[in-house]
Each structure stands twice: as C-alpha cells, then as structure tokens.
Design a protein around this motif. Structure first.
Motif, PDB file in Angstrom:
ATOM      1  N   ARG A 290      32.476  30.006  38.606  1.00 47.43           N
ATOM      2  CA  ARG A 290      31.354  29.725  37.523  1.00 47.43           C
ATOM      3  C   ARG A 290      30.337  30.725  37.930  1.00 47.43           C
ATOM      4  O   ARG A 290      30.254  31.395  39.064  1.00 47.43           O
ATOM      5  N   PRO A 291      29.620  31.583  36.888  1.00 41.76           N
ATOM      6  CA  PRO A 291      28.884  32.728  37.240  1.00 41.76           C
ATOM      7  C   PRO A 291      27.563  32.285  37.885  1.00 41.76           C
ATOM      8  O   PRO A 291      27.133  32.953  38.754  1.00 41.76           O
ATOM      9  N   ASN A 292      27.357  30.695  37.787  1.00 45.77           N
ATOM     10  CA  ASN A 292      25.972  30.248  38.306  1.00 45.77           C
ATOM     11  C   ASN A 292      26.298  28.899  38.324  1.00 45.77           C
ATOM     12  O   ASN A 292      27.116  28.592  37.921  1.00 45.77           O
ATOM     13  N   GLU A 293      25.427  27.996  39.272  1.00 42.59           N
ATOM     14  CA  GLU A 293      25.511  26.591  39.439  1.00 42.59           C
ATOM     15  C   GLU A 293      25.315  26.006  38.244  1.00 42.59           C
ATOM     16  O   GLU A 293      25.737  24.589  37.973  1.00 42.59           O
TER      17      GLU A 293
ATOM     18  N   SER B  67      33.028  25.890  34.781  1.00 41.90           N
ATOM     19  CA  SER B  67      34.082  26.550  34.991  1.00 41.90           C
ATOM     20  C   SER B  67      35.272  26.295  34.116  1.00 41.90           C
ATOM     21  O   SER B  67      34.912  25.141  33.320  1.00 41.90           O
ATOM     22  N   VAL B  68      36.404  26.954  34.008  1.00 44.27           N
ATOM     23  CA  VAL B  68      37.271  26.519  32.975  1.00 44.27           C
ATOM     24  C   VAL B  68      37.756  25.068  33.465  1.00 44.27           C
ATOM     25  O   VAL B  68      37.979  24.429  32.533  1.00 44.27           O
TER      26      VAL B  68
ATOM     27  N   LEU C 207      37.980  37.478  33.549  1.00 42.74           N
ATOM     28  CA  LEU C 207      38.370  37.269  34.867  1.00 42.74           C
ATOM     29  C   LEU C 207      39.790  38.150  34.882  1.00 42.74           C
ATOM     30  O   LEU C 207      40.243  38.555  36.339  1.00 42.74           O
ATOM     31  N   ARG C 208      40.598  37.966  33.993  1.00 44.53           N
ATOM     32  CA  ARG C 208      41.859  38.381  33.910  1.00 44.53           C
ATOM     33  C   ARG C 208      42.100  39.507  32.615  1.00 44.53           C
ATOM     34  O   ARG C 208      42.758  39.208  31.468  1.00 44.53           O
ATOM     35  N   GLU C 209      41.265  40.768  32.568  1.00 48.72           N
ATOM     36  CA  GLU C 209      41.381  41.628  31.602  1.00 48.72           C
ATOM     37  C   GLU C 209      42.823  41.812  30.866  1.00 48.72           C
ATOM     38  O   GLU C 209      43.628  42.052  31.758  1.00 48.72           O
ATOM     39  N   GLY C 210      42.947  41.675  29.475  1.00 51.96           N
ATOM     40  CA  GLY C 210      44.081  42.098  28.911  1.00 51.96           C
ATOM     41  C   GLY C 210      45.395  40.961  28.875  1.00 51.96           C
ATOM     42  O   GLY C 210      46.423  40.875  28.620  1.00 51.96           O
ATOM     43  N   ALA C 211      44.733  39.930  29.739  1.00 56.44           N
ATOM     44  CA  ALA C 211      45.965  38.813  30.007  1.00 56.44           C
ATOM     45  C   ALA C 211      46.120  37.875  28.617  1.00 56.44           C
ATOM     46  O   ALA C 211      47.184  37.525  28.551  1.00 56.44           O
ATOM     47  N   ILE C 212      45.186  37.768  27.815  1.00 56.13           N
ATOM     48  CA  ILE C 212      45.449  36.903  26.638  1.00 56.13           C
ATOM     49  C   ILE C 212      44.939  37.313  25.457  1.00 56.13           C
ATOM     50  O   ILE C 212      44.412  36.912  24.261  1.00 56.13           O
ATOM     51  N   ASP C 213      45.215  38.884  25.083  1.00 55.35           N
ATOM     52  CA  ASP C 213      44.713  39.447  23.943  1.00 55.35           C
ATOM     53  C   ASP C 213      45.192  38.904  22.641  1.00 55.35           C
ATOM     54  O   ASP C 213      44.176  38.736  21.717  1.00 55.35           O
ATOM     55  N   ASP C 214      46.133  38.632  22.653  1.00 57.95           N
ATOM     56  CA  ASP C 214      46.630  38.044  21.266  1.00 57.95           C
ATOM     57  C   ASP C 214      46.859  36.569  21.069  1.00 57.95           C
ATOM     58  O   ASP C 214      47.328  35.948  20.254  1.00 57.95           O
ATOM     59  N   VAL C 215      46.231  35.732  22.035  1.00 58.23           N
ATOM     60  CA  VAL C 215      46.492  34.247  21.978  1.00 58.23           C
ATOM     61  C   VAL C 215      46.192  33.702  20.663  1.00 58.23           C
ATOM     62  O   VAL C 215      46.538  32.703  20.411  1.00 58.23           O
TER      63      VAL C 215
END
Length: 180
Positions: free
Chosen positions: A39-42, A46-47, A151-159
C-alpha cells in the motif's frame, strides 16, 4: 420481458461474474504476496484488502441479500487485514464468492428486476441493487488494475479488451460478427 431488460441483466451478470473477476484474477496472478499487500500509505488499500472487500461486499449485497446464501460480514476486517493472506487463500475466498454469485444470478429473472430491493433504505427496485453492485465492482477492479500496472509495468496492458471480448462484455459486437 423487454429486450432492454434482458440486455441489462445479461450485461450485469457477464461483468459481475465473469469480466471483472477475470481482470482481478489476472492482476493477482501477476503479483507476488508482498505486492498484493503493498500500500502506498497506511490510509490506502492494498490489492489484498480490495479483494477481501469485494468478496465481503458481494457475499453480503448479492449472494446474501439477493441470493439467500448465508453470510455474516465483518466489513471493518476487510480493510484492517494486515497479515498478508497468501495469494492462494485470497483467490480461494474470491473464487468462492464468484461461484455463489453465478448461482445467485441463475435465480434472477428479468421479471425479478422490478421486484422490491432487499435494501429498501437505499433502493426501491432490485435492478438498482444490481447496478450499484456492478458499479462498485468496476470501481475496485479499476483500482486493482491500476495498482498492478504500477507495480508490474506492462504486465496487464490488454486485460480490459481481452476480457470483454472473451467473456461477453460486448454482446452487440458478437451479434454483428455472427451475422452473414
């Protein structure tokens, strides 16, 4: 039964039980346990917290209120979880909710859309509940996709496009492509 009502029900069912869950699963598969609970902050989610929240919300508002499945919700716990529930356990909870949602939709007919809402303090008709559920799932699915992309650049571009094409998100397009 009108064609519009049938289309609304078909569209909501496809997105709530198919398209959005597929997008969420794709994201979870791309992340490791630490990333799922990052998470970016408290004060941000999160996912993992979002998946717990969607599971709890749909189990309550869709599967319990509309489908009659037994469920006792602890909404605060969905956001308070910090123990890093393992990916497999998180997916099992989520998938169980989706299976129940599919069964719930089996019992929702076009005629039932105009029945009274199970949440009369919030809505008048059942169709309003289903629309709100769909919008709620869409909102959090978008957050999960954004976090995953971060967090995962390019991992899910066409989802988004892939799941809509494969899981009935564009029934008008499928009808046109099937025509001679």
């Amino acid at each position: 039964m009108s064609a519009v009502e049938e289309l609304v029900l078909t569209s909501l069912r496809a997105r709530i039980t198919g398209i959005f869950p597929a997008q969420i699963r794709t994201c979870i598969e791309q992340l490791d346990d630490d990333q799922i609970w990052w998470r970016p902050n408290e004060t941000s989610n999160s996912v993992g917290n979002l998946v717990l929240h969607l599971s709890g919300s749909l189990n309550h508002y869709l599967n319990f209120d509309i489908g009659g499945c037994e469920y006792h919700r602890d909404r605060a716990a969905e956001f308070a979880e910090r123990r890093h529930v393992p990916k497999e356990e998180l997916l099992a909870m989520f998938n169980d909710m989706v299976v129940k949602a599919e069964k719930t939709f089996e019992g929702v007919s076009v005629e039932r859309l105009s029945s009274p809402s199970p949440e009369p303090k919030m809505y008048t008709l059942l169709v309003e509940d289903l629309l709100t559920i769909g919008i709620h799932v869409s909102n959090h699915t978008g957050q999960i996709i954004w976090i995953t992309k971060m967090l995962r650049e390019g991992a899910i571009d066409d989802v988004w496009i892939r799941t809509h094409k494969q899981l009935g998100g564009w029934p008008g397009r499928q009808r046109r492509e099937a025509e001679p």
